[in-house]
Motif scaffolding. Structure first.
Motif, mmCIF file in Angstrom:
data_model
loop_
_atom_site.group_PDB
_atom_site.id
_atom_site.type_symbol
_atom_site.label_atom_id
_atom_site.label_comp_id
_atom_site.label_asym_id
_atom_site.label_seq_id
_atom_site.Cartn_x
_atom_site.Cartn_y
_atom_site.Cartn_z
ATOM 1 N N LYS A 3 -5.512 -3.102 -8.677
ATOM 2 C CA LYS A 3 -4.305 -2.274 -8.727
ATOM 3 C C LYS A 3 -4.630 -0.909 -9.311
ATOM 4 N N ALA A 4 -4.124 0.127 -8.645
ATOM 5 C CA ALA A 4 -4.301 1.500 -9.109
ATOM 6 C C ALA A 4 -2.940 2.152 -9.307
ATOM 7 N N VAL A 5 -2.829 2.938 -10.354
ATOM 8 C CA VAL A 5 -1.614 3.714 -10.636
ATOM 9 C C VAL A 5 -1.994 5.188 -10.603
ATOM 10 N N VAL A 6 -1.248 5.967 -9.821
ATOM 11 C CA VAL A 6 -1.552 7.387 -9.652
ATOM 12 C C VAL A 6 -0.419 8.215 -10.246
ATOM 13 N N LEU A 7 -0.747 8.987 -11.269
ATOM 14 C CA LEU A 7 0.225 9.897 -11.872
ATOM 15 C C LEU A 7 0.303 11.162 -11.012
#
Length: 431
Positions: A3-7
């Protein structure tokens, strides 16, 4: 699934990172403050709608609890009506590092080539402070520093380059000493994926740039050639003093919510040169970034591209003309309201109707003219101009149809302003 979270997931760089990470098999979530911009960027993506600088440590821990990688693509060019550099570049990193101190994840920070504590602009200085917080406090991190990013999507500085290069007949000579390197958006996104996959070591600080540099003038020439426009007939010099004036005016507009790429920070950065050293990236095993010629060859140079370039400076001109037209219309009425009331009085309109109609209409004209200069209300103002113009047109047909036959055409001339306001309302998009 990782899982990746991109701001800043719907920005130019953030959106490219989200697409690349998803294509590589990551489950991707984006964080940003505008639901409308997020859905316009990618309606199928998983979005968390938050104002990133307002997220505290506890909420970061909750948002990132099951993430494997965090990509920070959030940023701002200059302080303004909607942006605070200290908050977005420094405070966010401080809270993010604190929240992830005990979490097994990698943070990929997208910074900028040329950042340093002693840089010429607060953009670079604040980016440097954020990078330092990350490198000193996080356990697993990579800092990528791209140069001028070129993309199929025109936004910010790349949109300005397209607009300037596409000017009819002329190509101004500006910043003759500036040297520039570029990076393709796909090369930047691929580097982010490589960092997210752990293909480069933690603690890497790397510039992402093409191998060679070129002058700013040469860059404009090559973009104009790529667009398919003929060589310019005139190449007028653009004095530094005039460039500083343009930057100052753009800074003022920045406080009204307009994120112009002509603000003084961008101009100063270009003047200093936009360059990097790819050695660290190559040394870590990163894939070399393509040169400018290959970048332009891979980007579309079609009719839409040329229309955008030619339209780029027409939109702010249209907004300025609408503001001037509506403010002047209301002010002229208020200078001599009795004359306007006489026009209505001569058509058997009672004074108790004529007075509020004339004064209210004049004040509404001025209000709309001012509102269109304020970015958050600009579209609403353009729609209001259309609505009020329709009211004026219908009212004139009912009360004073003879005005339509006036040799000077006062009512007919309202129709082009309606079309101009509609054009602004339909094309006023940031992303």
């Amino acid at each position: 699934m990782r899982k990746a979270v991109v701001l800043g997931g719907y920005g130019l760089i953030g959106a490219a990172c989200m697409r690349a990470l998803a294509a590589d098999g990551f489950a991707v979530s984006g964080i940003g403050r505008s639901r409308r911009s997020a859905l316009a960027s990618n309606p199928e993506a998983n979005w968390v709608i938050r104002d990133i600088p307002l997220i505290d440590v506890a909420e970061w821990k909750e948002l990132l609890a099951d993430a494997d990688v965090v990509v920070n693509a959030a940023g701002a060019l200059q302080d303004g009506g909607r942006d605070d550099l200290e908050a977005i570049h420094v405070t966010v990193l401080s809270r993010l590092v604190e929240a992830t101190r005990d979490l097994p994840m990698r943070i990929v920070q997208i910074s900028a080539a040329g950042v340093s504590p002693g840089a010429s602009t607060e953009f670079f200085r604040s980016k440097a402070r954020g990078d330092a917080i990350l490198s000193e406090g996080a356990q697993n991190w990579v800092i990528l520093r791209p140069v001028l990013v070129l993309s199929p999507e025109a936004y910010g500085g790349t949109a300005l380059l397209r607009g300037v290069a596409g000017l009819p007949l002329i190509l101004p000579r500006v910043l003759p000493e500036a040297q520039v390197q570029t990076v393709h958006i796909d090369d930047l996104a691929a580097a982010v994926v490589a960092a997210a996959r752990g293909e480069v070591p933690s603690g890497l600080v790397a510039d992402l740039c093409e191998p060679d540099e070129q002058s700013f003038a040469m860059l404009l020439d090559r973009i104009r050639l790529w667009q398919g426009f003929p060589a310019p007939c005139f190449r007028p010099a653009f004095p530094d003093a005039m460039l500083r004036l343009v930057g100052w005016c753009a800074d003022v507009l920045g406080h009204l919510g307009w994120r112009s790429p002509l603000r003084s920070t961008a101009l100063r950065a270009l003047s200093d040169g936009v360059r990097g050293d790819p050695a660290a990236w190559h040394g870590a095993g990163g894939k070399p970034c393509r040169p400018l010629a290959a970048t332009l060859e891979s980007l579309p140079a079609n009719r839409q591209e040329r229309l955008f370039a030619r339209f780029y400076f027409l939109l702010p001109l249209a907004i300025a003309m609408l503001a001037l037209f509506w403010c002047a219309s209301g002010a002229i009425t208020l200078i001599d309201p009795a004359r306007a009331m006489m026009i209505l009085g001569g058509r058997d309109i009672q004074a108790w109707i004529a007075v509020p109609t004339v004064l209210g209409g004049a004040l509404a004209d001025i209000l709309l003219g001012v509102m269109i200069l304020w970015r958050p209300s600009a579209r609403m103002a353009a729609i209001g101009m259309i609505g009020l113009s329709v009211v004026y047109l219908i009212g004139s047909l009912m009360v004073a149809p003879d005005l339509w036959l006036d040799p000077l055409g006062p009512m007919v001339k309202v129709i082009p302003s309606v079309v101009l306001a509609a054009m602004v309302a339909l094309t006023l998009e940031e992303r």
